[in-house]
Design a protein around this motif. Structure first.
Motif, PDB file in Angstrom:
ATOM      1  N   HIS A 291      88.454  97.526 141.598  1.00  0.00           N
ATOM      2  CA  HIS A 291      89.067  96.390 142.286  1.00  0.00           C
ATOM      3  C   HIS A 291      88.415  95.111 141.771  1.00  0.00           C
ATOM      4  O   HIS A 291      87.405  95.151 141.060  1.00  0.00           O
ATOM      5  N   GLY A 292      88.986  93.997 142.133  1.00  0.00           N
ATOM      6  CA  GLY A 292      88.497  92.716 141.659  1.00  0.00           C
ATOM      7  C   GLY A 292      87.515  92.066 142.614  1.00  0.00           C
ATOM      8  O   GLY A 292      87.000  92.691 143.551  1.00  0.00           O
ATOM      9  N   THR A 293      87.281  90.780 142.382  1.00  0.00           N
ATOM     10  CA  THR A 293      86.276  90.054 143.153  1.00  0.00           C
ATOM     11  C   THR A 293      86.721  89.743 144.573  1.00  0.00           C
ATOM     12  O   THR A 293      85.875  89.493 145.439  1.00  0.00           O
ATOM     13  N   ALA A 294      88.027  89.742 144.829  1.00  0.00           N
ATOM     14  CA  ALA A 294      88.572  89.502 146.177  1.00  0.00           C
ATOM     15  C   ALA A 294      87.914  88.286 146.826  1.00  0.00           C
ATOM     16  O   ALA A 294      87.378  88.371 147.933  1.00  0.00           O
ATOM     17  N   LEU A 295      87.989  87.159 146.157  1.00  0.00           N
ATOM     18  CA  LEU A 295      87.335  85.944 146.655  1.00  0.00           C
ATOM     19  C   LEU A 295      87.791  85.582 148.059  1.00  0.00           C
ATOM     20  O   LEU A 295      87.016  85.049 148.865  1.00  0.00           O
ATOM     21  N   GLU A 296      89.039  85.896 148.369  1.00  0.00           N
ATOM     22  CA  GLU A 296      89.578  85.529 149.676  1.00  0.00           C
ATOM     23  C   GLU A 296      88.963  86.346 150.818  1.00  0.00           C
ATOM     24  O   GLU A 296      89.053  85.960 151.990  1.00  0.00           O
ATOM     25  N   LEU A 297      88.310  87.461 150.481  1.00  0.00           N
ATOM     26  CA  LEU A 297      87.686  88.299 151.513  1.00  0.00           C
ATOM     27  C   LEU A 297      86.184  88.071 151.629  1.00  0.00           C
ATOM     28  O   LEU A 297      85.566  88.544 152.587  1.00  0.00           O
ATOM     29  N   ALA A 298      85.610  87.379 150.654  1.00  0.00           N
ATOM     30  CA  ALA A 298      84.150  87.257 150.589  1.00  0.00           C
ATOM     31  C   ALA A 298      83.592  86.593 151.840  1.00  0.00           C
ATOM     32  O   ALA A 298      84.115  85.587 152.322  1.00  0.00           O
ATOM     33  N   GLY A 299      82.529  87.175 152.371  1.00  0.00           N
ATOM     34  CA  GLY A 299      81.828  86.624 153.521  1.00  0.00           C
ATOM     35  C   GLY A 299      82.461  86.914 154.855  1.00  0.00           C
ATOM     36  O   GLY A 299      81.912  86.535 155.891  1.00  0.00           O
ATOM     37  N   LYS A 300      83.591  87.609 154.870  1.00  0.00           N
ATOM     38  CA  LYS A 300      84.298  87.859 156.131  1.00  0.00           C
ATOM     39  C   LYS A 300      83.950  89.215 156.746  1.00  0.00           C
ATOM     40  O   LYS A 300      84.373  89.523 157.856  1.00  0.00           O
ATOM     41  N   GLY A 301      83.232  90.040 155.981  1.00  0.00           N
ATOM     42  CA  GLY A 301      82.821  91.328 156.520  1.00  0.00           C
ATOM     43  C   GLY A 301      83.918  92.361 156.616  1.00  0.00           C
ATOM     44  O   GLY A 301      83.785  93.336 157.363  1.00  0.00           O
ATOM     45  N   VAL A 302      85.006  92.175 155.882  1.00  0.00           N
ATOM     46  CA  VAL A 302      86.132  93.110 155.988  1.00  0.00           C
ATOM     47  C   VAL A 302      86.353  93.905 154.698  1.00  0.00           C
ATOM     48  O   VAL A 302      87.240  94.759 154.652  1.00  0.00           O
ATOM     49  N   ALA A 303      85.576  93.644 153.659  1.00  0.00           N
ATOM     50  CA  ALA A 303      85.767  94.335 152.384  1.00  0.00           C
ATOM     51  C   ALA A 303      85.374  95.805 152.513  1.00  0.00           C
ATOM     52  O   ALA A 303      84.377  96.149 153.149  1.00  0.00           O
ATOM     53  N   ASP A 304      86.168  96.673 151.898  1.00  0.00           N
ATOM     54  CA  ASP A 304      85.962  98.119 151.965  1.00  0.00           C
ATOM     55  C   ASP A 304      85.018  98.554 150.834  1.00  0.00           C
ATOM     56  O   ASP A 304      85.339  98.370 149.657  1.00  0.00           O
ATOM     57  N   PRO A 305      83.865  99.135 151.149  1.00  0.00           N
ATOM     58  CA  PRO A 305      82.916  99.532 150.105  1.00  0.00           C
ATOM     59  C   PRO A 305      83.203 100.897 149.494  1.00  0.00           C
ATOM     60  O   PRO A 305      82.400 101.394 148.701  1.00  0.00           O
ATOM     61  N   SER A 306      84.330 101.526 149.819  1.00  0.00           N
ATOM     62  CA  SER A 306      84.572 102.910 149.394  1.00  0.00           C
ATOM     63  C   SER A 306      84.517 103.089 147.878  1.00  0.00           C
ATOM     64  O   SER A 306      83.969 104.075 147.371  1.00  0.00           O
ATOM     65  N   SER A 307      85.085 102.138 147.126  1.00  0.00           N
ATOM     66  CA  SER A 307      85.091 102.285 145.666  1.00  0.00           C
ATOM     67  C   SER A 307      83.674 102.191 145.101  1.00  0.00           C
ATOM     68  O   SER A 307      83.332 102.922 144.162  1.00  0.00           O
ATOM     69  N   LEU A 308      82.838 101.322 145.663  1.00  0.00           N
ATOM     70  CA  LEU A 308      81.448 101.254 145.201  1.00  0.00           C
ATOM     71  C   LEU A 308      80.722 102.549 145.529  1.00  0.00           C
ATOM     72  O   LEU A 308      79.964 103.069 144.696  1.00  0.00           O
ATOM     73  N   TYR A 309      80.941 103.082 146.717  1.00  0.00           N
ATOM     74  CA  TYR A 309      80.325 104.367 147.057  1.00  0.00           C
ATOM     75  C   TYR A 309      80.754 105.439 146.059  1.00  0.00           C
ATOM     76  O   TYR A 309      79.931 106.235 145.583  1.00  0.00           O
ATOM     77  N   ALA A 310      82.058 105.469 145.749  1.00  0.00           N
ATOM     78  CA  ALA A 310      82.572 106.463 144.806  1.00  0.00           C
ATOM     79  C   ALA A 310      81.979 106.259 143.420  1.00  0.00           C
ATOM     80  O   ALA A 310      81.671 107.229 142.711  1.00  0.00           O
ATOM     81  N   ALA A 311      81.805 104.992 143.014  1.00  0.00           N
ATOM     82  CA  ALA A 311      81.230 104.704 141.699  1.00  0.00           C
ATOM     83  C   ALA A 311      79.786 105.183 141.622  1.00  0.00           C
ATOM     84  O   ALA A 311      79.356 105.752 140.596  1.00  0.00           O
ATOM     85  N   ILE A 312      79.011 104.963 142.674  1.00  0.00           N
ATOM     86  CA  ILE A 312      77.616 105.414 142.684  1.00  0.00           C
ATOM     87  C   ILE A 312      77.559 106.938 142.632  1.00  0.00           C
ATOM     88  O   ILE A 312      76.778 107.523 141.858  1.00  0.00           O
ATOM     89  N   ARG A 313      78.386 107.596 143.443  1.00  0.00           N
ATOM     90  CA  ARG A 313      78.392 109.067 143.432  1.00  0.00           C
ATOM     91  C   ARG A 313      78.795 109.609 142.069  1.00  0.00           C
ATOM     92  O   ARG A 313      78.163 110.538 141.540  1.00  0.00           O
ATOM     93  N   THR A 314      79.846 109.020 141.482  1.00  0.00           N
ATOM     94  CA  THR A 314      80.330 109.508 140.190  1.00  0.00           C
ATOM     95  C   THR A 314      79.289 109.299 139.102  1.00  0.00           C
ATOM     96  O   THR A 314      79.020 110.211 138.299  1.00  0.00           O
ATOM     97  N   CYS A 315      78.683 108.123 139.058  1.00  0.00           N
ATOM     98  CA  CYS A 315      77.679 107.847 138.023  1.00  0.00           C
ATOM     99  C   CYS A 315      76.464 108.749 138.203  1.00  0.00           C
ATOM    100  O   CYS A 315      75.872 109.221 137.224  1.00  0.00           O
TER     101      CYS A 315
END
Length: 325
Positions: A291-315
Motif C-alpha cells: 500500500h502507499g503512504t496514505a497521507l490522508e490517514l496519517a496521524g488519525k489512528g485508523v491505518a490498518d497495520p496488517s500488511s506490515l505484519y504480513a511483511a515482517i512475517r514473510t521476511c
C-alpha cells in the motif's frame, strides 16, 4: 536457531509508515527488528496513537521489553502528519541504502520496507523511480516483482508502464529471465521443489489463436515450450479472465501476469490487507507493504497495520529458510 535480524524502514515520515511501525512494536516477533529511521518521527507517531514505544541504539542492550533497535537517520525537518517535506529526502534514501548494504554484507538477514512517496523524493532533488529499482541498482542485479497473500502469488512481467508500451517489453529474453527468477525463488526461498507457474497471455482469450493478437503465438508460447524442454513446469499461455478461478489456482504455485493491472486487482480483491510485495532476484530477502503512504490517514489512528505484519512475517520466514539452506 537464532532469530533473524531484519532491517525495517518506516518510509515517508509524514505518511502512515511510522504509526504502522509503532503498532508492530507492540508485538513479539520471531525476528529481531532493527529500525533505520528517525526516532523523533516515530515517537511523534506513538504519542498520536497513545501507545508506548521503546527504542535503543543498535548494538546496545534493550532496557525495556519489546524495545526496538534503531540505527538513526535524523530528518532535518519535523513533518506534520500528511504534509511531506522534500528536505527529508536524503535522510530517507540514506536509511534505505545503508540498510540494504547491511543486508548485502550479511550484517542483517532481510529488509522490510514501508511506503515512500516517489514525487516528494524527486522534489527533494534525487531521481527516484521506486525502492525496488534503487535496491536492484545497488545490488547490481535484475529483479522481478511478486505480490503475495495467503491465497495466491502473482509475479509481473512488466510493472509501471503505460499500457501501450507493454507489448514491446514482452520479449523471449525478458520472459525467460522472469520465469527463471520466479522458479528459482519458489525453490530456494519458498521451499517448493517442483514449482508450477501459470503464465497469462497478453491479449484477451490469450490471443484467440492469433485472431486477437499474435504475441502468444510468436513470443510467449515458443518461449514456454523451450523452457519446458529444460524441465520447467509451466502452464499457459492462459486467458487471464479464467486463470484465477479457485479450482485452477489450487494447481499453481505462482501466476505470471504480463502487466501490472492484469494480475494485481485480482490479488488485492482477494485479500488486500494481508498482501505483500516481494522482490525476487536480490541477494537477500526484501518484502514491502502493499500500500502507499496514505497521507490522508496519517496521524488519525485508523491505518490498518496488517500488511506490515504480513511483511515482517514473510521476511522472517524467507530469512530463516535462507539461513537454513
Amino acid at each position: 536457531m537464532m532469530r533473524p535480524r531484519l532491517a525495517l524502514i518506516p518510509g515517508e515520515p509524514a505518511g502512515i509508515g511510522p504509526e504502522l511501525l509503532v503498532h508492530a512494536a507492540q508485538r513479539d516477533w520471531d525476528a529481531e527488528l532493527v529500525v533505520h529511521g528517525d526516532a523523533a518521527t516515530l515517537q511523534r507517531a506513538a504519542t498520536a496513537l497513545g501507545l508506548p514505544l521503546h527504542l535503543h541504539h543498535h548494538g546496545e542492550p534493550p532496557r525495556h521489553p519489546r524495545s526496538l533497535a534503531i540505527v538513526e537517520y535524523p530528518h532535518p525537518v519535523a513533518c506534520a502528519f500528511g504534509q511531506p517535506n522534500p528536505a527529508n529526502t536524503a535522510s530517507l534514501i540514506n536509511a534505505i541504502s545503508h540498510a540494504a548494504r547491511a543486508c548485502i554484507d550479511g550484517e542483517l538477514a532481510g529488509l522490510v520496507t514501508g511506503p515512500v512517496h516517489k514525487a516528494v523524493i524527486n522534489d527533494g532533488g534525487i531521481t527516484f523511480t521506486g525502492t525496488t529499482d534503487l535496491l536492484a541498482e545497488q545490488a547490481g542485479c535484475k529483479v522481478v516483482m511478486m505480490l503475495a497473500n495467503p491465497r495466491m502469488r502473482v509475479a509481473l512481467q512488466t510493472v509501471h508502464l503505460p499500457l501501450r508500451e507493454v507489448a514491446d517489453r514482452i520479449t523471449p529474453q525478458a520472459l525467460t529471465h522472469t520465469l527463471h527468477t520466479v522458479a528459482t525463488a519458489l525453490r530456494t526461498q519458498f521451499g517448493i521443489a517442483h514449482p508450477v507457474i501459470a503464465v497469462l497471455g497478453l491479449n484477451p482469450h490469450a490471443g484467440e489463436d492469433g485472431h486477437l493478437g499474435r504475441e502468444e503465438l510468436d513470443i510467449i508460447l515458443p518461449t514456454l515450450e523451450r523452457l519446458r524442454a529444460e524441465g520447467m513446469h509451466l502452464v499457459g499461455p492462459l486467458p487471464a479472465d479464467t486463470a484465477f478461478l479457485p479450482d485452477k489456482l489450487r494447481g499453481f504455485d505462482a501466476v505470471l501476469a504480463m502487466y501490472h493491472d492484469q494480475g494485481l486487482p485480482v490479488l488485492k480483491h482477494a485479500d488486500f490487507a494481508n498482501a505483500v510485495n516481494i522482490t525476487l532476484g536480490l541477494p537477500y530477502p526484501r518484502v514491502a507493504v502493499d500500500h502507499g503512504t496514505a497521507l490522508e490517514l496519517a496521524g488519525k489512528g485508523v491505518a490498518d497495520p496488517s500488511s506490515l505484519y504480513a511483511a515482517i512475517r514473510t521476511c522472517t520466514q524467507l530469512a530463516a529458510r535462507r539461513a537454513g539452506a
